[in-house]
Design a protein around this motif. Structure first.
Motif, PDB file in Angstrom:
ATOM      1  N   LEU A 108       0.822  -1.214   0.000  1.00 45.92           N
ATOM      2  CA  LEU A 108       0.000   0.000   0.000  1.00 45.92           C
ATOM      3  C   LEU A 108       0.858   1.266   0.000  1.00 45.92           C
ATOM      4  N   LYS A 109       1.866   1.258   0.875  1.00 41.21           N
ATOM      5  CA  LYS A 109       2.675   2.490   0.941  1.00 41.21           C
ATOM      6  C   LYS A 109       3.453   2.687  -0.356  1.00 41.21           C
ATOM      7  N   GLU A 110       3.801   1.582  -0.991  1.00 42.51           N
ATOM      8  CA  GLU A 110       4.522   1.715  -2.256  1.00 42.51           C
ATOM      9  C   GLU A 110       3.592   2.196  -3.379  1.00 42.51           C
ATOM     10  N   ILE A 111       2.341   1.786  -3.316  1.00 39.69           N
ATOM     11  CA  ILE A 111       1.369   2.292  -4.302  1.00 39.69           C
ATOM     12  C   ILE A 111       1.268   3.817  -4.157  1.00 39.69           C
ATOM     13  N   GLY A 112       1.185   4.272  -2.897  1.00 40.04           N
ATOM     14  CA  GLY A 112       1.099   5.710  -2.651  1.00 40.04           C
ATOM     15  C   GLY A 112       2.340   6.441  -3.148  1.00 40.04           C
ATOM     16  N   GLU A 113       3.480   5.876  -2.867  1.00 40.83           N
ATOM     17  CA  GLU A 113       4.739   6.510  -3.285  1.00 40.83           C
ATOM     18  C   GLU A 113       4.838   6.516  -4.810  1.00 40.83           C
ATOM     19  N   ARG A 114       4.420   5.420  -5.410  1.00 39.99           N
ATOM     20  CA  ARG A 114       4.426   5.343  -6.881  1.00 39.99           C
ATOM     21  C   ARG A 114       3.549   6.456  -7.457  1.00 39.99           C
ATOM     22  N   GLY A 115       2.356   6.596  -6.879  1.00 40.67           N
ATOM     23  CA  GLY A 115       1.424   7.612  -7.372  1.00 40.67           C
ATOM     24  C   GLY A 115       1.999   9.007  -7.230  1.00 40.67           C
ATOM     25  N   TYR A 116       2.585   9.276  -6.070  1.00 41.42           N
ATOM     26  CA  TYR A 116       3.102  10.629  -5.842  1.00 41.42           C
ATOM     27  C   TYR A 116       4.222  10.959  -6.828  1.00 41.42           C
ATOM     28  N   ASN A 117       5.070   9.970  -7.076  1.00 47.86           N
ATOM     29  CA  ASN A 117       6.181  10.185  -8.008  1.00 47.86           C
ATOM     30  C   ASN A 117       5.702  10.272  -9.455  1.00 47.86           C
ATOM     31  N   LEU A 118       4.691   9.494  -9.773  1.00 56.21           N
ATOM     32  CA  LEU A 118       4.169   9.537 -11.135  1.00 56.21           C
ATOM     33  C   LEU A 118       3.549  10.909 -11.421  1.00 56.21           C
ATOM     34  N   GLU A 119       2.798  11.420 -10.469  1.00 56.62           N
ATOM     35  CA  GLU A 119       2.230  12.766 -10.633  1.00 56.62           C
ATOM     36  C   GLU A 119       3.362  13.788 -10.779  1.00 56.62           C
ATOM     37  N   ARG A 120       4.393  13.602  -9.985  1.00 55.59           N
ATOM     38  CA  ARG A 120       5.542  14.498 -10.083  1.00 55.59           C
ATOM     39  C   ARG A 120       6.150  14.432 -11.486  1.00 55.59           C
ATOM     40  N   MET A 121       6.220  13.217 -12.030  1.00 58.29           N
ATOM     41  CA  MET A 121       6.820  13.057 -13.353  1.00 58.29           C
ATOM     42  C   MET A 121       5.970  13.724 -14.438  1.00 58.29           C
ATOM     43  N   VAL A 122       4.660  13.729 -14.256  1.00 59.06           N
ATOM     44  CA  VAL A 122       3.822  14.473 -15.210  1.00 59.06           C
ATOM     45  C   VAL A 122       4.221  15.949 -15.136  1.00 59.06           C
ATOM     46  N   ASN A 123       4.365  16.439 -13.914  1.00 64.51           N
ATOM     47  CA  ASN A 123       4.721  17.851 -13.746  1.00 64.51           C
ATOM     48  C   ASN A 123       6.134  18.163 -14.234  1.00 64.51           C
ATOM     49  N   ILE A 124       7.036  17.207 -14.064  1.00 65.13           N
ATOM     50  CA  ILE A 124       8.405  17.404 -14.580  1.00 65.13           C
ATOM     51  C   ILE A 124       8.329  17.514 -16.116  1.00 65.13           C
ATOM     52  N   LYS A 125       7.522  16.662 -16.698  1.00 68.84           N
ATOM     53  CA  LYS A 125       7.288  16.744 -18.146  1.00 68.84           C
ATOM     54  C   LYS A 125       6.814  18.141 -18.529  1.00 68.84           C
ATOM     55  N   ARG A 126       6.019  18.738 -17.645  1.00 70.41           N
ATOM     56  CA  ARG A 126       5.462  20.066 -17.909  1.00 70.41           C
ATOM     57  C   ARG A 126       6.455  21.174 -17.597  1.00 70.41           C
ATOM     58  N   GLY A 127       7.649  20.796 -17.149  1.00 68.21           N
ATOM     59  CA  GLY A 127       8.719  21.787 -17.000  1.00 68.21           C
ATOM     60  C   GLY A 127       8.976  22.316 -15.604  1.00 68.21           C
ATOM     61  N   ILE A 128       8.371  21.726 -14.563  1.00 67.86           N
ATOM     62  CA  ILE A 128       8.661  22.280 -13.236  1.00 67.86           C
ATOM     63  C   ILE A 128       9.998  21.755 -12.712  1.00 67.86           C
TER      64      ILE A 128
END
Ligand code: SF4
Lengths: 633, 81
Positions: free
Chosen positions: A554-574
């Motif tokens: 469960l905690k890894e699912i959460g961490e995966r999600g948080y990082n994946l969202e971050r990666m979308v934002n990194i793609k967007r240039g942040i």
């Protein structure tokens, strides 16, 4: 795409509005195991489909509506669903966890989620049933307010609707399901841009679960736990979220006068206690929820939804208004127009300060309330100054200046907690994937003063705890659960005995807990193959889906999600420079005599990145991403 | 006289928001309130208490002295939201 797992219908609907065609969006069981549902599933879909050039207000943007596996299974407080998209306010990924019945009806219609792309030429509403998907002309309902639109569709269906603010693409327009809003970061503007007035779902599909018997007992026990817990069983039902305002004021965390101060002299007049004494008729809440944190209040003989804490703070203390009656009225008006009360409140407070400093002669003044309602109407219809206010604080600061006190992070207006009185919450606002959001930020203010009284000013352990909470709340949200269910994580004893020796020792331990918390934060999930009874989500997921599930997964699912969202934002240039707060909060003391009353953002960020396995630019390391299998595989 | 303000569930239960009470320290004050409203003293001692804006845990706990015109805020022990 059928599924072997319970809790899912196994189908995700894809709608191309430009072509008026529907498809099935492929989402495999492998992906279900990795991303579960809700906001994490949506993050994967967005990651796969948007790029650095996708404009939030363009046919290419995706509006992704997803349920979690617990949605519709009778799990307590789990009628929630999620809406994610690229936000027109932040230009980044945003996600909004929403209540009401739409998620349950979507599953009845036979879908776990809807992926919408393209743009309709004319306003439409979409009808989704277990038999077909139909597009209807919306000319008869375009222009209607939220409740009028909802009544157009009658009962026995789930309705997702926008109001005039969404139609007019106010950058912080919301989407409504019953009286609950997917409020933040302009998901309603995206729906409005796509010319969708409403999505209606109905059907007779039932959700299969893996182990019905065990689930029944677990849910019974879960409800009992929620009812016995001091926050979910007592405080929230009796006072709602509004009941926090007084304690926030006492702890100097109540945003006042555009976050200049942390306390408001007239706080009592806009408090949850006063609301309960003078206006409360009854409690209300989402279906399947024993907490019922919502309020029904009476104004001018009419029963309406009562304001939440955020609204009380931001339309009260933050604009120096002490009339609760007006807040209740404005809350109703904003809901009917379909607009986020948080961003609307922060934006007008910023305009007030601009006016006071002679930077924008807009007529808005702290403490002056006679022109507020008209201003909200003007925002929704983009009239006069409303047309500019509809763009939010960051855009206004680009037009008129005042960036240092434009209260947003990454373009999203901050919630009502003044972070110089709760520095962990300050870190959360700054690093949160969706911008200045208290919940997505990890909600550390709960430990720093709302529920427990951990040292609110120390940097110690704040990054570690923020990460733990962000990951767990990410996972709970993906299950389809209300984030308030995670309160069970806080031991009852500590809440009920704030002055006891044991509580004091525990708070000292919490302050020094980073080495322990970081073991959880940094080691792979396979080291934590146990159940945690304070997180019933683990066993619920197991019994509903039939997947192998434990705390580590469960905690890894959460961490995966948080990082994946971050990666979308990194793609967007942040990058790291975007993880920050307005200057007022990081370079001016809230109390000039107290040198701790400031958010030491750079130090906190450094710790945070290190634990997260992100480099100094705030970019997740390849190693961590690979270990988390964030992109699948 | 000490100005006492009640918050949270406690305030809803006793249906009172404000009192003026004579007391030389927080302990005495809590005792008076307990008998005035017929509240269990141990439960009342689990309240979060601020004296002139400071949590008593940062002062001398229940032994914190009170002086004329001091303001005491008493919160029920839990929050959340
Ligand atoms: S706690 Fe409140 S927001 Fe959460 S599910 Fe229950 S009623 Fe809805």
């Amino acid at each position: 795409m059928a599924t072997i797992y319970g809790g899912y219908t196994g189908r995700v609907l894809k709608i191309d509005l430009s072509l008026k065609k529907v498809y099935e969006y492929p989402f495999s069981d492998k992906e279900r195991e990795l991303y579960i549902g809700g906001k994490i599933m949506a993050a994967k879909i967005l990651y796969d489909n948007i790029n650095e050039k996708t404009e939030p207000l363009s046919p290419d943007n995706y509006l992704v509506i997803t349920t979690g596996p617990l949605t519709g299974t009778g799990a307590p407080s789990s009628s929630r669903f999620n809406i994610s998209t690229l936000s027109p306010l932040t230009n980044l990924l945003t996600s909004s966890n929403c209540g009401g019945s739409f998620g349950i009806y979507l599953k009845k219609a036979g879908y776990d989620g809807i992926v919408i792309t393209g743009r309709s030429e004319n306003p439409i509403w979409i009808e989704i049933t277990d038999k077909e998907v139909q597009f209807h002309d919306a000319k008869d309902i375009w222009g209607l307010k939220i409740s009028e639109t909802q009544s157009f569709f009658g009962d026995k269906c789930g309705k997702l609707v926008i109001g005039p603010a969404g139609e007019n693409i106010v950058k912080y327009a919301s989407i409504f399901s019953d009286e609950r809003a997917a409020g933040r970061a302009g998901v309603g503007a995206v729906m409005g841009y796509k010319n969708i007035k409403a999505i209606v779902a109905r059907g007779n599909n039932t959700v299969n679960v893996h182990d019905k018997e065990k689930l029944k007992n677990l849910y019974k026990d879960w409800v009992k736990k929620l009812k016995n817990h001091p926050i979910t069983g007592k405080q929230l039902p009796r006072l709602g979220t509004a009941g926090l305002l007084s304690v926030m004021n006492a702890r100097k965390m109540l945003a006042t006068r555009n976050f200049k101060y942390g306390q408001y002299k007239d706080f009592e007049k806009v408090s949850g206690e006063y609301l309960a004494e003078k206006y409360l008729i009854k409690n209300k809440g989402c279906i399947t929820c024993p907490i019922q944190c919502g309020r029904v209040v009476e104004v001018e003989g009419k029963q309406v939804k009562g304001p939440e804490l955020e609204t009380l703070g931001l339309l009260g203390a933050n604009i120096e208004n002490s009339s609760l009656e007006h807040i209740i009225r404005w809350n109703y008006v904003l809901d009917e127009l379909g607009m986020d009360t948080v961003s609307a409140g922060v934006t007008i407070a910023f305009a007030m300060e601009l006016n006071e400093r002679g930077l924008w002669d807009c007529g808005l003044e702290f403490g002056k309330i006679d022109n507020i309602e008209k201003t909200f109407e003007d925002i929704a219809y983009r009239k006069g100054i409303g047309n500019l206010l509809a763009e939010g604080t960051r855009a206004l600061s680009k037009m008129f200046g005042g960036e240092e006190y434009a209260m947003n992070s990454k373009g999203l207006e901050l919630a009502a907690y003044e972070p110089r009185g709760a520095v962990g919450q300050g870190l959360g606002y700054a690093v949160s994937n969706r911008g200045g959001c208290h919940l997505n930020g990890g909600y550390l203010v709960v430990l720093e003063g709302l529920a427990l009284s951990m040292d609110a000013y120390t940097k110690k352990s704040k990054a570690a705890l923020t990460i733990l909470f962000q990951n767990l709340m990410e996972a709970a949200s993906a299950c389809g659960s209300c984030l308030f269910t995670t309160y069970l994580f806080i031991p009852k004893y500590l809440l009920e005995h704030p002055n006891s020796f044991l509580t004091k020792v525990s708070l000292w331990f919490l302050k020094n807990s980073s080495p322990f918390v970081n073991i959880i934060n940094t080691l792979p999930g396979k080291f934590f193959k146990f159940n945690v009874s304070r997180l019933p989500h683990i066993r619920a997921l197991k019994y509903v889906t039939g997947m192998n599930m434990n705390f580590g997964i469960l905690k890894e699912i959460g961490e995966r999600g948080y990082n994946l969202e971050r990666m979308v934002n990194i793609k967007r240039g942040i990058n790291a420079k975007d993880d920050t707060l307005p200057k007022r909060l990081i370079s001016e003391y809230q109390d000039s005599r107290d040198k701790r009353s400031i958010v030491p953002i750079e130090d906190l960020k450094k710790d945070y990145y290190k634990i997260r396995g992100w480099d100094k630019n705030g970019i997740p390391s390849q190693k961590r991403i690979k270990r988390l299998r964030a992109f699948g595989g | 006289m000490i100005k006492v303000r009640y918050f949270g569930i406690l305030r809803l239960d006793i249906k009172k928001s404000f009192d003026e009470i004579e007391a030389q320290d927080v302990e005495v004050l809590i005792n008076i309130i307990s008998s005035k409203y017929n509240l269990d003293i141990d439960e009342l001692k689990n309240s979060i208490v601020f004296v002139n804006g400071k949590n008593i845990n940062e002062l001398k706990g229940f032994k914190t002295k009170l002086y004329d015109c001091d303001e005491v805020q008493i919160f029920s022990p839990v929050a959340g939201g």
